[in-house]
Motif scaffolding. Structure first.
Motif, PDB file in Angstrom:
ATOM      1  N   PRO A   1       0.794  -1.246   0.000  1.00 59.73           N
ATOM      2  CA  PRO A   1       0.000   0.000   0.000  1.00 59.73           C
ATOM      3  C   PRO A   1       0.817   1.282   0.000  1.00 59.73           C
ATOM      4  O   PRO A   1       0.252   2.361  -0.238  1.00 59.73           O
ATOM      5  CB  PRO A   1      -0.833  -0.130   1.288  1.00 59.73           C
ATOM      6  CG  PRO A   1      -0.104  -1.122   2.134  1.00 59.73           C
ATOM      7  CD  PRO A   1       0.552  -2.072   1.189  1.00 59.73           C
ATOM      8  N   GLU A   2       2.111   1.199   0.272  1.00 58.90           N
ATOM      9  CA  GLU A   2       2.924   2.419   0.234  1.00 58.90           C
ATOM     10  C   GLU A   2       3.278   2.829  -1.198  1.00 58.90           C
ATOM     11  O   GLU A   2       3.871   3.883  -1.430  1.00 58.90           O
ATOM     12  CB  GLU A   2       4.206   2.245   1.060  1.00 58.90           C
ATOM     13  CG  GLU A   2       5.231   1.276   0.477  1.00 58.90           C
ATOM     14  CD  GLU A   2       5.011  -0.167   0.894  1.00 58.90           C
ATOM     15  OE1 GLU A   2       5.986  -0.936   0.883  1.00 58.90           O
ATOM     16  OE2 GLU A   2       3.858  -0.524   1.221  1.00 58.90           O
ATOM     17  N   PHE A   3       2.897   1.995  -2.164  1.00 58.73           N
ATOM     18  CA  PHE A   3       3.198   2.284  -3.565  1.00 58.73           C
ATOM     19  C   PHE A   3       1.921   2.588  -4.336  1.00 58.73           C
ATOM     20  O   PHE A   3       0.853   2.046  -4.055  1.00 58.73           O
ATOM     21  CB  PHE A   3       3.886   1.085  -4.228  1.00 58.73           C
ATOM     22  CG  PHE A   3       5.315   0.867  -3.797  1.00 58.73           C
ATOM     23  CD1 PHE A   3       6.357   1.524  -4.431  1.00 58.73           C
ATOM     24  CD2 PHE A   3       5.597   0.025  -2.737  1.00 58.73           C
ATOM     25  CE1 PHE A   3       7.665   1.337  -4.019  1.00 58.73           C
ATOM     26  CE2 PHE A   3       6.903  -0.176  -2.324  1.00 58.73           C
ATOM     27  CZ  PHE A   3       7.942   0.491  -2.970  1.00 58.73           C
ATOM     28  N   THR A   4       2.073   3.430  -5.347  1.00 56.09           N
ATOM     29  CA  THR A   4       0.999   3.665  -6.292  1.00 56.09           C
ATOM     30  C   THR A   4       1.614   3.969  -7.653  1.00 56.09           C
ATOM     31  O   THR A   4       2.814   4.266  -7.758  1.00 56.09           O
ATOM     32  CB  THR A   4       0.084   4.825  -5.850  1.00 56.09           C
ATOM     33  OG1 THR A   4      -1.061   4.876  -6.701  1.00 56.09           O
ATOM     34  CG2 THR A   4       0.823   6.166  -5.934  1.00 56.09           C
ATOM     35  N   VAL A   5       0.782   3.879  -8.675  1.00 58.25           N
ATOM     36  CA  VAL A   5       1.235   4.182 -10.032  1.00 58.25           C
ATOM     37  C   VAL A   5       0.647   5.523 -10.441  1.00 58.25           C
ATOM     38  O   VAL A   5      -0.569   5.742 -10.345  1.00 58.25           O
ATOM     39  CB  VAL A   5       0.791   3.082 -11.022  1.00 58.25           C
ATOM     40  CG1 VAL A   5       1.253   3.438 -12.441  1.00 58.25           C
ATOM     41  CG2 VAL A   5       1.364   1.731 -10.608  1.00 58.25           C
ATOM     42  N   ARG A   6       1.513   6.423 -10.874  1.00 52.95           N
ATOM     43  CA  ARG A   6       1.085   7.765 -11.270  1.00 52.95           C
ATOM     44  C   ARG A   6       1.286   7.942 -12.772  1.00 52.95           C
ATOM     45  O   ARG A   6       2.360   7.648 -13.306  1.00 52.95           O
ATOM     46  CB  ARG A   6       1.888   8.821 -10.517  1.00 52.95           C
ATOM     47  CG  ARG A   6       1.545  10.267 -10.906  1.00 52.95           C
ATOM     48  CD  ARG A   6       2.473  11.247 -10.213  1.00 52.95           C
ATOM     49  NE  ARG A   6       2.304  11.175  -8.762  1.00 52.95           N
ATOM     50  CZ  ARG A   6       3.207  11.643  -7.898  1.00 52.95           C
ATOM     51  NH1 ARG A   6       4.330  12.188  -8.340  1.00 52.95           N
ATOM     52  NH2 ARG A   6       2.970  11.563  -6.599  1.00 52.95           N
ATOM     53  N   ALA A   7       0.251   8.408 -13.430  1.00 51.18           N
ATOM     54  CA  ALA A   7       0.344   8.734 -14.855  1.00 51.18           C
ATOM     55  C   ALA A   7       0.496  10.247 -14.990  1.00 51.18           C
ATOM     56  O   ALA A   7      -0.327  11.008 -14.465  1.00 51.18           O
ATOM     57  CB  ALA A   7      -0.906   8.263 -15.585  1.00 51.18           C
ATOM     58  N   VAL A   8       1.561  10.659 -15.643  1.00 50.96           N
ATOM     59  CA  VAL A   8       1.829  12.086 -15.848  1.00 50.96           C
ATOM     60  C   VAL A   8       1.516  12.412 -17.306  1.00 50.96           C
ATOM     61  O   VAL A   8       2.213  11.937 -18.218  1.00 50.96           O
ATOM     62  CB  VAL A   8       3.294  12.430 -15.513  1.00 50.96           C
ATOM     63  CG1 VAL A   8       3.532  13.925 -15.719  1.00 50.96           C
ATOM     64  CG2 VAL A   8       3.622  12.016 -14.079  1.00 50.96           C
ATOM     65  N   LYS A   9       0.468  13.169 -17.528  1.00 51.55           N
ATOM     66  CA  LYS A   9       0.002  13.438 -18.886  1.00 51.55           C
ATOM     67  C   LYS A   9       1.104  14.052 -19.744  1.00 51.55           C
ATOM     68  O   LYS A   9       1.756  15.021 -19.360  1.00 51.55           O
ATOM     69  CB  LYS A   9      -1.205  14.379 -18.838  1.00 51.55           C
ATOM     70  CG  LYS A   9      -1.885  14.556 -20.197  1.00 51.55           C
ATOM     71  CD  LYS A   9      -3.152  15.389 -20.079  1.00 51.55           C
ATOM     72  CE  LYS A   9      -3.832  15.541 -21.432  1.00 51.55           C
ATOM     73  NZ  LYS A   9      -5.080  16.339 -21.330  1.00 51.55           N
ATOM     74  N   GLY A  10       1.286  13.463 -20.901  1.00 51.51           N
ATOM     75  CA  GLY A  10       2.281  13.970 -21.839  1.00 51.51           C
ATOM     76  C   GLY A  10       3.698  13.519 -21.567  1.00 51.51           C
ATOM     77  O   GLY A  10       4.609  13.830 -22.344  1.00 51.51           O
ATOM     78  N   HIS A  11       3.911  12.812 -20.457  1.00 50.00           N
ATOM     79  CA  HIS A  11       5.266  12.389 -20.110  1.00 50.00           C
ATOM     80  C   HIS A  11       5.392  10.874 -19.939  1.00 50.00           C
ATOM     81  O   HIS A  11       6.325  10.268 -20.464  1.00 50.00           O
ATOM     82  CB  HIS A  11       5.721  13.100 -18.831  1.00 50.00           C
ATOM     83  CG  HIS A  11       5.896  14.569 -18.999  1.00 50.00           C
ATOM     84  ND1 HIS A  11       7.024  15.132 -19.557  1.00 50.00           N
ATOM     85  CD2 HIS A  11       5.064  15.597 -18.691  1.00 50.00           C
ATOM     86  CE1 HIS A  11       6.895  16.447 -19.586  1.00 50.00           C
ATOM     87  NE2 HIS A  11       5.715  16.763 -19.067  1.00 50.00           N
ATOM     88  N   GLY A  12       4.495  10.262 -19.192  1.00 56.75           N
ATOM     89  CA  GLY A  12       4.603   8.826 -19.024  1.00 56.75           C
ATOM     90  C   GLY A  12       4.010   8.338 -17.714  1.00 56.75           C
ATOM     91  O   GLY A  12       3.118   8.980 -17.145  1.00 56.75           O
ATOM     92  N   VAL A  13       4.532   7.213 -17.250  1.00 52.05           N
ATOM     93  CA  VAL A  13       4.014   6.542 -16.060  1.00 52.05           C
ATOM     94  C   VAL A  13       5.174   6.283 -15.111  1.00 52.05           C
ATOM     95  O   VAL A  13       6.301   5.998 -15.543  1.00 52.05           O
ATOM     96  CB  VAL A  13       3.340   5.201 -16.449  1.00 52.05           C
ATOM     97  CG1 VAL A  13       2.736   4.526 -15.235  1.00 52.05           C
ATOM     98  CG2 VAL A  13       2.282   5.419 -17.530  1.00 52.05           C
TER      99      VAL A  13
END
Length: 225
Positions: free
Chosen positions: A205-217
């Motif tokens: 739970p200390e991790f998450t996936v972030r999507a950054v628009k125009g840049h990546g994941v």
């Protein structure tokens, strides 16, 4: 450290003394049976492996080394020097092949190149927060437990964890996980990321996936500032 596996006393002694004199740290094994135990101890940069050992075949030992996840360069020494012999050696996982008899200067030159290559290898285990990534085995470990989840979600997490928080462009992530010839859409990646987020909330739970628009994941760890 150079690990020499050679049962011939004359050849082994000459290699050991010669490389020691040139400043190479080296450990000499007379039996192939000791190879995996010594490699498991770490700190081995290059293996010099005789093909014909009394207690085992060098090719089988090289295969076992690779199957165990060891990636250090292997230089095979052998009296068999045909093209077929060399190809068989490369298929078994050797990085270089030096037929006997050989000039010692050539051995030194080849070992120098392989040692330099070993320094450029990424570490066998990559650590990011509480996660450890074993690239050779394709495992992601948290607190001594391997994470299990849907195959594509696991493959995406593997690539993100290897980058340790760095952004991965979406198309590169798709090409790596599904293959460059695949025709999947961005929506497929989004669905897989959604599955991955849900599994991470349960398993790490200390991790998450972030999507950054125009840049990546990227993979984000709340415990790392």
């Amino acid at each position: 450290m150079i690990l020499l596996v050679e049962d011939d006393v004359a050849i082994g002694s000459a290699i050991h003394q010669g490389l020691t004199a040139r400043g190479f740290p080296i450990h000499w094994l007379r039996r192939g049976a000791d190879l995996l135990d010594q490699a498991a101890g770490g700190a081995v940069s290059v293996v010099i492996l005789d093909l014909g050992l009394p207690d085992g075949d060098g090719l089988d030992l090289c295969r076992a080394l690779r199957a165990a996840g060891h990636r250090m360069p292997v230089l095979m020494l052998t009296a068999r020097g045909t093209l077929d012999d060399r190809l068989e050696g490369f298929e078994a996982g050797t990085d270089d092949y030096l037929p006997k008899p050989f000039a010692f200067a050539e051995l030194v030159a080849r070992i120098t190149v392989l040692a330099r290559r070993a320094e450029e290898l990424p570490p066998a285990l990559i650590h990011f927060g509480s996660l450890s990534v074993d690239r050779a085995k394709g495992q992601i470990i948290r607190h001594d437990t391997a994470l299990t989840m849907e195959p594509k979600a696991h493959a995406v997490l593997l690539q993100l964890a290897i980058q340790r928080g760095a952004l991965i462009p979406r198309q590169r992530l798709i090409d790596t996980v599904w293959g460059k010839e695949s025709s999947i859409s961005d929506n497929t990646l989004d669905v897989t990321i959604s599955i991955l987020r849900r599994r991470l909330s349960q398993l790490a739970p200390e991790f998450t996936v972030r999507a950054v628009k125009g840049h990546g994941v990227q993979l984000v760890c709340d415990l790392i500032p």
